[in-house]
Design a protein around this motif. Structure first.
Motif, PDB file in Angstrom:
ATOM      1  N   SER A  54      66.364 138.137 -33.318  1.00 51.13           N
ATOM      2  CA  SER A  54      65.846 139.506 -33.309  1.00 51.13           C
ATOM      3  C   SER A  54      64.459 139.528 -33.934  1.00 51.13           C
ATOM      4  O   SER A  54      64.105 138.663 -34.742  1.00 51.13           O
ATOM      5  CB  SER A  54      66.776 140.427 -34.084  1.00 51.13           C
ATOM      6  OG  SER A  54      66.901 139.998 -35.437  1.00 51.13           O
ATOM      7  N   GLY A  55      63.672 140.533 -33.557  1.00 52.78           N
ATOM      8  CA  GLY A  55      62.306 140.612 -34.046  1.00 52.78           C
ATOM      9  C   GLY A  55      62.194 140.716 -35.543  1.00 52.78           C
ATOM     10  O   GLY A  55      61.194 140.282 -36.127  1.00 52.78           O
ATOM     11  N   ASP A  56      63.211 141.298 -36.189  1.00 53.31           N
ATOM     12  CA  ASP A  56      63.168 141.411 -37.648  1.00 53.31           C
ATOM     13  C   ASP A  56      63.722 140.176 -38.347  1.00 53.31           C
ATOM     14  O   ASP A  56      63.834 140.148 -39.574  1.00 53.31           O
ATOM     15  CB  ASP A  56      63.895 142.670 -38.112  1.00 53.31           C
ATOM     16  CG  ASP A  56      65.372 142.678 -37.715  1.00 53.31           C
ATOM     17  OD1 ASP A  56      65.880 141.661 -37.184  1.00 53.31           O
ATOM     18  OD2 ASP A  56      66.020 143.724 -37.914  1.00 53.31           O
ATOM     19  N   LEU A  57      64.113 139.159 -37.566  1.00 55.16           N
ATOM     20  CA  LEU A  57      64.584 137.856 -38.054  1.00 55.16           C
ATOM     21  C   LEU A  57      65.912 137.919 -38.794  1.00 55.16           C
ATOM     22  O   LEU A  57      66.269 136.979 -39.521  1.00 55.16           O
ATOM     23  CB  LEU A  57      63.521 137.206 -38.956  1.00 55.16           C
ATOM     24  CG  LEU A  57      62.120 137.077 -38.360  1.00 55.16           C
ATOM     25  CD1 LEU A  57      61.188 136.373 -39.346  1.00 55.16           C
ATOM     26  CD2 LEU A  57      62.137 136.339 -37.039  1.00 55.16           C
ATOM     27  N   THR A  58      66.674 138.980 -38.580  1.00 54.59           N
ATOM     28  CA  THR A  58      67.961 139.110 -39.278  1.00 54.59           C
ATOM     29  C   THR A  58      69.136 138.651 -38.438  1.00 54.59           C
ATOM     30  O   THR A  58      70.236 138.485 -38.969  1.00 54.59           O
ATOM     31  CB  THR A  58      68.194 140.557 -39.712  1.00 54.59           C
ATOM     32  OG1 THR A  58      68.243 141.396 -38.551  1.00 54.59           O
ATOM     33  CG2 THR A  58      67.082 141.031 -40.644  1.00 54.59           C
ATOM     34  N   VAL A  59      68.940 138.453 -37.131  1.00 57.80           N
ATOM     35  CA  VAL A  59      70.043 138.078 -36.245  1.00 57.80           C
ATOM     36  C   VAL A  59      69.619 136.904 -35.380  1.00 57.80           C
ATOM     37  O   VAL A  59      68.567 136.944 -34.726  1.00 57.80           O
ATOM     38  CB  VAL A  59      70.458 139.253 -35.333  1.00 57.80           C
ATOM     39  CG1 VAL A  59      71.590 138.827 -34.403  1.00 57.80           C
ATOM     40  CG2 VAL A  59      70.874 140.465 -36.155  1.00 57.80           C
ATOM     41  N   LEU A  60      70.429 135.844 -35.375  1.00 61.44           N
ATOM     42  CA  LEU A  60      70.251 134.732 -34.449  1.00 61.44           C
ATOM     43  C   LEU A  60      71.095 135.038 -33.215  1.00 61.44           C
ATOM     44  O   LEU A  60      72.320 134.974 -33.258  1.00 61.44           O
ATOM     45  CB  LEU A  60      70.694 133.416 -35.088  1.00 61.44           C
ATOM     46  CG  LEU A  60      70.672 132.166 -34.184  1.00 61.44           C
ATOM     47  CD1 LEU A  60      69.271 131.915 -33.634  1.00 61.44           C
ATOM     48  CD2 LEU A  60      71.195 130.952 -34.928  1.00 61.44           C
ATOM     49  N   ARG A  61      70.429 135.370 -32.104  1.00 63.99           N
ATOM     50  CA  ARG A  61      71.176 135.799 -30.910  1.00 63.99           C
ATOM     51  C   ARG A  61      71.758 134.620 -30.150  1.00 63.99           C
ATOM     52  O   ARG A  61      72.892 134.710 -29.655  1.00 63.99           O
ATOM     53  CB  ARG A  61      70.252 136.601 -29.991  1.00 63.99           C
ATOM     54  CG  ARG A  61      69.620 137.823 -30.650  1.00 63.99           C
ATOM     55  CD  ARG A  61      69.091 138.773 -29.598  1.00 63.99           C
ATOM     56  NE  ARG A  61      68.243 139.809 -30.155  1.00 63.99           N
ATOM     57  CZ  ARG A  61      68.662 140.908 -30.775  1.00 63.99           C
ATOM     58  NH1 ARG A  61      69.964 141.089 -30.958  1.00 63.99           N
ATOM     59  NH2 ARG A  61      67.808 141.799 -31.237  1.00 63.99           N
ATOM     60  N   GLN A  62      71.008 133.526 -30.031  1.00 60.81           N
ATOM     61  CA  GLN A  62      71.495 132.387 -29.256  1.00 60.81           C
ATOM     62  C   GLN A  62      70.612 131.180 -29.508  1.00 60.81           C
ATOM     63  O   GLN A  62      69.407 131.313 -29.721  1.00 60.81           O
ATOM     64  CB  GLN A  62      71.486 132.705 -27.761  1.00 60.81           C
ATOM     65  CG  GLN A  62      72.053 131.628 -26.856  1.00 60.81           C
ATOM     66  CD  GLN A  62      73.542 131.417 -27.076  1.00 60.81           C
ATOM     67  OE1 GLN A  62      74.345 132.343 -26.886  1.00 60.81           O
ATOM     68  NE2 GLN A  62      73.939 130.232 -27.517  1.00 60.81           N
ATOM     69  N   SER A  63      71.204 130.020 -29.505  1.00 61.38           N
ATOM     70  CA  SER A  63      70.478 128.754 -29.528  1.00 61.38           C
ATOM     71  C   SER A  63      71.025 127.853 -28.444  1.00 61.38           C
ATOM     72  O   SER A  63      72.127 128.061 -27.935  1.00 61.38           O
ATOM     73  CB  SER A  63      70.619 128.041 -30.886  1.00 61.38           C
ATOM     74  OG  SER A  63      70.026 128.757 -31.933  1.00 61.38           O
ATOM     75  N   THR A  64      70.252 126.858 -28.088  1.00 61.93           N
ATOM     76  CA  THR A  64      70.742 125.814 -27.182  1.00 61.93           C
ATOM     77  C   THR A  64      70.039 124.511 -27.496  1.00 61.93           C
ATOM     78  O   THR A  64      68.851 124.500 -27.862  1.00 61.93           O
ATOM     79  CB  THR A  64      70.502 126.184 -25.710  1.00 61.93           C
ATOM     80  OG1 THR A  64      71.043 125.152 -24.872  1.00 61.93           O
ATOM     81  CG2 THR A  64      69.025 126.343 -25.383  1.00 61.93           C
ATOM     82  N   TYR A  65      70.785 123.415 -27.416  1.00 61.15           N
ATOM     83  CA  TYR A  65      70.151 122.104 -27.433  1.00 61.15           C
ATOM     84  C   TYR A  65      69.440 121.908 -26.093  1.00 61.15           C
ATOM     85  O   TYR A  65      69.745 122.568 -25.091  1.00 61.15           O
ATOM     86  CB  TYR A  65      71.191 120.999 -27.618  1.00 61.15           C
ATOM     87  CG  TYR A  65      71.836 120.964 -28.974  1.00 61.15           C
ATOM     88  CD1 TYR A  65      71.180 120.420 -30.076  1.00 61.15           C
ATOM     89  CD2 TYR A  65      73.132 121.457 -29.163  1.00 61.15           C
ATOM     90  CE1 TYR A  65      71.791 120.372 -31.327  1.00 61.15           C
ATOM     91  CE2 TYR A  65      73.744 121.414 -30.404  1.00 61.15           C
ATOM     92  CZ  TYR A  65      73.070 120.871 -31.482  1.00 61.15           C
ATOM     93  OH  TYR A  65      73.679 120.830 -32.707  1.00 61.15           O
ATOM     94  N   LEU A  66      68.503 120.961 -26.080  1.00 60.70           N
ATOM     95  CA  LEU A  66      67.846 120.593 -24.838  1.00 60.70           C
ATOM     96  C   LEU A  66      67.453 119.126 -24.946  1.00 60.70           C
ATOM     97  O   LEU A  66      66.455 118.778 -25.587  1.00 60.70           O
ATOM     98  CB  LEU A  66      66.612 121.469 -24.582  1.00 60.70           C
ATOM     99  CG  LEU A  66      65.905 121.240 -23.250  1.00 60.70           C
ATOM    100  CD1 LEU A  66      66.852 121.456 -22.080  1.00 60.70           C
ATOM    101  CD2 LEU A  66      64.691 122.146 -23.118  1.00 60.70           C
TER     102      LEU A  66
END
Length: 838
Positions: free
Chosen positions: A454-466
């Motif tokens: 999120s723009g306020d850096l309080t929520v990690l919405r999703q990650s992925t390895y690559l």
């Protein structure tokens, strides 16, 4: 305020020269030193009393006397005449006096009709000189420049010396008259202005050349060139063999004028080691940069979000400067008690500053309440931070990493304000990968990763390895119009996922660059492709063209890099070459690639697109033969490694211009951006104490053994700029044989240089100056042209047609009825019809 700066340089030439010599091919070491800033040594008793300062250039020694005269002692051993009594003749006088047949020569310049002058050194250097003479030992300070003072009302004169030239800078204040500038020459046997704009001075040893002056203004953020040239003046008296001044084109006397295609540079650093890795521009034109520092005395941090160093090994820092690079608006540290580096930077819609990087600090400022408030473990974690646009407050930070090693290297913002970041990690427990396009680590030490917060850096919405089963790194990231995420990097994995159907589906060998396209939510990998040859290849920079094509830049040691046939530089240059490549937006086709480099090491590290689609890249090089630098702002290689900037056509088939950028030591460009007016802003690191054009910058001198630096160049990167002609439509004329008329309105050139005219129809009309002579009725075509000079390329000619009309038109034979009717009509108007026949 300085309004006008004009420069001239005196260069050494051989004793046998009879015409302006071509630039000599210097040996490698001398060439590297040719642009080295030469300090002025202050006289503390080691010279004769009338000497104030001495600078030693490749052209010979230049003495600045206490009354403001400049005495050039050109190379060679003088054959003296006159008294041999050394006790009655000063050393300076003996330097000034030489036989016309001798191998040495003295040339003196003085400012005519000037006020009393008092030379003063400005900006001390770190160099100190110790001289041992029979009279004793002398310790002398040195100075970057010498200011002579206000020579004429409102006109100040400043001096600077480099390895092979000597500059005189004239600063003309508002309302002052630049025509007051008059410089007299003693020791000249003849003076003329060459067609390329140089001032050629004949001496008993041959001819020397003063480089052509250049000038322009910056008005409301736009670069406005001003034409300037030498003019020869009548000598002041019999003692002055020659004199010159300057003629200026039209310019706005209410705004400043700047010299040189390299508009401005500035150091940015403290007394330790400092690097800049990222750069972007604010809506108001201010320049934001970020990097890492070991300096506890970094300038401008008072009032910043973190005004003091975190006292670890390194801290990140962010700085804001005015667009002209002359004012450091605010600076701030950002770091904890260990090593911290900022590697990437962007601005939000409201002007907040978002940065990403790497930290080893278990207590990093501002992470409370963040998406990951605590350190993940391992050697390093990635981090992201959000600061106010004025850098006075840290709004939020967050760690981003697992129990292994991780670094955040790339950052972009989604339309909704979400933050997308990329980098690499060794953590098999990297946060937020469940549900991602590749939810598990590929198996080797490092995998690339992409995360959305999120723009306020309080929520990690999703990650992925690559990544695949070997090493993989994400270095660059951007967003497509539809929100998809494009990333670039390098891989050693022969099983990188998603490459089937890509432009290059198979691993080339060594390491390959790669490009991948993911959905905006990071839940699916849409397409990947390798990009490389049989050796080592790295994708380091990435952006999107207007049509959705993917432009990437990097470096390669592969002699078989794909797609270079037809490129601006189709063949491998040697060592390591930079490269630029264009792929279709779906990554299924490699449309064009090109090498970019000389015979040794070259690295493309930054890439942006101009408004017309041209591709601008920056990086560093150790090649003395980097292509396309002739005519550039800094055409010569000067140091251990130089930064460079290059401009290519949008299809990558034409290298339009390159330029070196650096001093006599090591320099590297890491980041690049374009101003609204097309100027190029670059940032990087340097340990050169003579970085060009830092005078008037926010920080004029090197602060430590390595500093960050920022520079602003004209968009064309050239020392010689293009010009255009405006030629308004011309009125038709009534033909009278031999009659003349003026061209009105006249044509003008954007350079301010005079326009010349010629007739394209010599049987109908001729032109002398701006006056046309009519020869016969018809269409007279006038061509306006401007051939350019040392500062301007020739303009494209413009043609205008002028109809030369006969005064009495032939009337065809008319019937009697028509004649009668016409006579009645004209008679009713009180007119007589003459010469009509039936």
């Amino acid at each position: 305020m300085a309004l006008l700066a004009l420069a001239s340089a005196v260069l050494a030439s051989s004793a046998q020269a009879t015409s302006p010599p071509a630039a000599p091919e210097l040996p490698a070491v001398q060439q590297a030193l040719a642009g080295l800033a030469v300090p002025f040594e202050q006289n503390t008793g080691q010279f004769e009393p009338q000497v104030a300062y001495l600078a030693r250039t490749f052209a010979g020694a230049v003495f600045v006397t206490r009354d403001g005269r400049l005495v050039y002692s050109l190379p060679g051993k003088a054959v003296e005449t006159g008294t041999d009594d050394a006790a009655t003749e000063s050393r300076l006088a003996r330097r000034q006096r030489a036989s016309k047949r001798g191998p040495g020569w003295a040339l003196e310049e003085r400012l005519l009709d000037a006020r009393p002058l008092a030379p003063q050194g400005t900006t001390p250097t770190v160099t100190h000189v110790t001289r041992f003479t029979p009279e004793g030992t002398f310790q002398a300070g040195t100075w970057q420049r010498v200011r002579l003072g206000e020579a004429w009302t409102g006109v100040e004169v400043e001096l600077a010396a480099r390895g092979r030239n000597f500059e005189k800078l004239f600063h003309v204040a508002p309302g002052a008259d630049p025509e007051r500038i008059r410089v007299g020459l003693r020791g000249a046997e003849g003076v003329h202005v060459a067609t390329d704009g140089r001032l050629i001075v004949a001496t008993g040893n041959g001819e020397i050349a003063y480089t052509a002056p250049v000038a322009w203004q910056e008005i409301e953020g736009e670069r406005q060139p001003v034409a300037v040239r030498y003019v020869l003046l009548a000598p002041e008296n019999d003692a002055t063999e020659a004199a010159y001044g300057f003629a200026l084109g039209a310019y706005d006397r209410a705004h400043p004028l700047t010299i040189d295609p390299l508009i401005q540079s500035t150091y940015l650093g403290g007394s330790n080691n400092d690097h800049l890795y990222a750069l972007t521009l604010a809506a108001d034109g201010d320049v934001l940069v970020a990097g890492e520092t070991g300096s506890t005395d970094l300038p401008g941090t008072v009032g910043g979000a973190q005004p003091t160093h975190g006292l670890g090994n390194r801290d990140g820092f962010v700085a804001r400067l005015s667009g002209d690079l002359r004012t450091l608006v605010q600076n701030t540290y950002l770091g904890g008690g260990d090593r911290d580096e900022i590697r990437t930077l962007t601005l939000s819609a409201n002007g907040d500053v978002l940065v990403g990087g790497v930290t080893a600090s278990p207590i990093f400022p501002g992470t409370a309440g963040g998406a990951q408030p605590t350190y993940g473990g391992g050697a390093y974690d990635g981090f992201i931070a959000r600061l106010s646009g004025d850098l006075t407050s840290l709004q939020q930070s967050t760690y981003l990493g697992g129990s292994g090693w991780g670094e955040t290297l790339a950052l972009a913002l989604a339309d909704n304000g979400d933050v997308l970041v990329g980098g690499f990690t060794s953590s098999t427990d990297f946060p937020g990968t469940a549900g991602g396009a590749l939810p598990t680590h590929g198996g080797s030490i490092f995998d690339g990763f992409v995360s959305r917060l999120s723009g306020d850096l309080t929520v990690l919405r999703q990650s992925t390895y690559l990544g695949g089963s070997d090493y993989d790194y994400v270095y660059a990231l951007t967003l497509a119009v539809g929100g998809e995420v494009l990333v670039g990097g390098t891989t050693s994995s022969s099983d990188l996922p998603g490459t089937e159907g890509g432009a290059h589906p198979l691993f080339g060998g060594g390491t390959d660059g790669f490009v991948a396209r993911l959905s905006g939510g990071l839940t699916s990998l849409q397409q990947s492709t390798y990009l490389g040859g049989s050796d080592y290849d790295y994708v380091y920079a990435l952006t999107l063209a207007v049509g959705g094509e993917v432009l990437v830049g990097g470096f390669t040691s592969s002699t078989d890099f794909p797609g270079t046939a037809g490129g601006a530089m189709p063949n491998y240059g040697g060592g390591t070459d930079g490269f630029v490549a264009c792929l279709s937006g779906d990554l299924a086709e490699l449309q064009q690639s090109t090498y970019l480099g000389g015979s040794t090491g070259d690295y493309v590290l930054a890439l942006v697109l101009a408004a017309n689609g041209d591709v601008l890249v920056g990086g560093n090089t150790s090649s003395t033969d980097f292509p396309g630098t002739e005519g550039g702002a800094l055409p010569d290689y000067l140091g251990d490694a130089d930064g460079f900037v290059a401009r290519l056509s949008d299809d990558l088939t034409d290298l339009q211009q390159s330029t070196y950028l650096g001093g006599s030591n090591g320099d590297a460009i890491q980041a690049l951006a374009l101003a609204a007016n097309g100027d190029v802003l670059v940032a990087g690191a340097t340990d050169s104490s003579d970085l060009p054009r830092t005078a008037n910058g926010a920080q004029t001198t090197l602060g430590g053994w390595m500093d960050g630096f920022i520079a602003r160049l004209s968009g064309d990167l050239r020392a010689v700029s293009p010009q255009t002609i405006t030629f308004p439509l011309q009125a038709d004329q009534v033909f009278v044989s031999g009659r003349t008329f003026p061209i009105d309105p006249e044509a003008t050139a954007s350079s301010g240089l005079p326009v010349s005219y010629a007739s394209d129809t010599p049987a109908v009309c001729t032109v002398s100056g701006s006056v046309v002579t009519m020869l016969t009725p018809g269409i007279c075509t006038i061509v306006a042209s401007q051939g350019g000079d040392a500062n301007w390329l020739p303009a494209e000619p413009v043609r205008r047609d002028i109809a030369l009309l006969e005064s009495i038109l032939a009337i065809p034979t008319l019937s009697p009825w028509t004649l009668a009717l016409l006579a009645l009509l004209l008679g009713g108007l009180g007119l007589r019809v003459l010469g009509l026949r039936s």
